[in-house]
Design a protein around this motif. Structure first.
Motif, PDB file in Angstrom:
ATOM      1  N   ALA A  48       6.092   2.468  -0.108  1.00 39.26           N
ATOM      2  CA  ALA A  48       5.646   2.892  -1.432  1.00 39.26           C
ATOM      3  C   ALA A  48       4.977   4.262  -1.424  1.00 39.26           C
ATOM      4  N   ALA A  49       5.006   4.891  -2.605  1.00 40.94           N
ATOM      5  CA  ALA A  49       4.302   6.142  -2.866  1.00 40.94           C
ATOM      6  C   ALA A  49       3.384   5.915  -4.062  1.00 40.94           C
ATOM      7  N   ARG A  50       2.442   6.822  -4.248  1.00 39.67           N
ATOM      8  CA  ARG A  50       1.556   6.763  -5.415  1.00 39.67           C
ATOM      9  C   ARG A  50       1.379   8.165  -5.981  1.00 39.67           C
ATOM     10  N   ASP A  51       0.678   8.275  -7.078  1.00 41.54           N
ATOM     11  CA  ASP A  51       0.472   9.561  -7.758  1.00 41.54           C
ATOM     12  C   ASP A  51       1.819  10.166  -8.152  1.00 41.54           C
ATOM     13  N   VAL A  52       2.744   9.323  -8.587  1.00 42.83           N
ATOM     14  CA  VAL A  52       4.115   9.785  -8.808  1.00 42.83           C
ATOM     15  C   VAL A  52       4.246  10.741  -9.997  1.00 42.83           C
ATOM     16  N   GLY A  53       3.343  10.680 -10.945  1.00 45.16           N
ATOM     17  CA  GLY A  53       3.357  11.663 -12.024  1.00 45.16           C
ATOM     18  C   GLY A  53       3.117  13.064 -11.473  1.00 45.16           C
ATOM     19  N   THR A  54       2.175  13.183 -10.569  1.00 40.36           N
ATOM     20  CA  THR A  54       1.883  14.471  -9.942  1.00 40.36           C
ATOM     21  C   THR A  54       2.987  14.868  -8.971  1.00 40.36           C
ATOM     22  N   LEU A  55       3.505  13.922  -8.199  1.00 43.36           N
ATOM     23  CA  LEU A  55       4.595  14.236  -7.262  1.00 43.36           C
ATOM     24  C   LEU A  55       5.777  14.863  -7.987  1.00 43.36           C
ATOM     25  N   PHE A  64       0.853  -1.183   0.000  1.00 41.23           N
ATOM     26  CA  PHE A  64       0.000   0.000   0.000  1.00 41.23           C
ATOM     27  C   PHE A  64       0.891   1.236   0.000  1.00 41.23           C
ATOM     28  N   ALA A  65       0.421   2.315  -0.591  1.00 42.79           N
ATOM     29  CA  ALA A  65       1.196   3.559  -0.640  1.00 42.79           C
ATOM     30  C   ALA A  65       1.003   4.357   0.643  1.00 42.79           C
ATOM     31  N   LEU A  66       2.100   4.734   1.254  1.00 47.93           N
ATOM     32  CA  LEU A  66       2.050   5.547   2.468  1.00 47.93           C
ATOM     33  C   LEU A  66       2.019   7.043   2.164  1.00 47.93           C
ATOM     34  N   LEU A  67       2.275   7.414   0.908  1.00 48.50           N
ATOM     35  CA  LEU A  67       2.274   8.820   0.517  1.00 48.50           C
ATOM     36  C   LEU A  67       1.705   8.958  -0.889  1.00 48.50           C
TER      37      LEU A  67
END
Length: 167
Positions: free
Chosen positions: A95-102, A71-74
């Motif tokens: 893990a992280a998600r929304d990495v395009g936006t990050l 699961f993504a923590l950020l």
């Protein structure tokens, strides 16, 4: 300055601890440093929101998710909140998600990997505790220095004024 860590190692080799962990850079800011705030949590990022809602001026949040990437923590919402509250960066041993936006945000973000799944919210975790990550101690109040070369930790702030003379 794109390569801060090699210069710090050359100058302060005895005063820094290398975090021997391969992380990916997902944030728009590639060089950042600040005082460490620690959070230990497992597959639950409830307390991340609480922490990044506070003033983070001069600080870096280090989240130890025990290396789990289930699961993504950020994600972008929490990173935006952190940016709005002046955090320098966030390091995720998980893990992280929304990495395009990050990647478009002016905040440093390092994580082990990506995962599109969000966590459950159980309000679990331990804040401002000593972490052991990759056989390296991470203490609340340490100084963390990050760039594309990785992460260095120091018990005290390092004088960076020598960098101005090199430019």
């Amino acid at each position: 300055m794109l390569d801060l860590l090699p210069d710090l190692c050359d100058r302060y080799g005895q005063d820094v601890r290398w975090l021997p962990l391969t992380m990916q850079d997902y944030g728009g800011r590639k060089v950042y440093y600040g005082e460490v705030v620690t959070l230990r949590c497992f597959e639950d990022n409830s307390l991340v929101r609480d922490i990044v809602s506070e003033d983070g001026t001069g600080k870096v949040l280090f989240i130890d998710g025990h290396g789990s990437c289930r699961f993504a923590l950020l994600g972008d919402q929490l990173a935006l909140l952190a940016k709005q509250n002046n955090w320098e960066g966030i390091v995720v041993n998980g893990a992280a998600r929304d990495v395009g936006t990050l990647a478009t945000m002016d905040i440093g973000v390092k994580a082990l990997a990506t995962c599109p799944l969000k966590t459950e919210k159980r309000q679990t975790g331990d804040r401002n505790v000593t972490l052991t990550v990759a056989h390296t101690m991470v203490y609340p109040g340490d100084m963390l220095y990050a760039d594309l070369n990785g992460i260095l930790l120091s018990q005290r702030p390092l004088d960076l004024s020598f960098l101005d003379a090199e430019e």
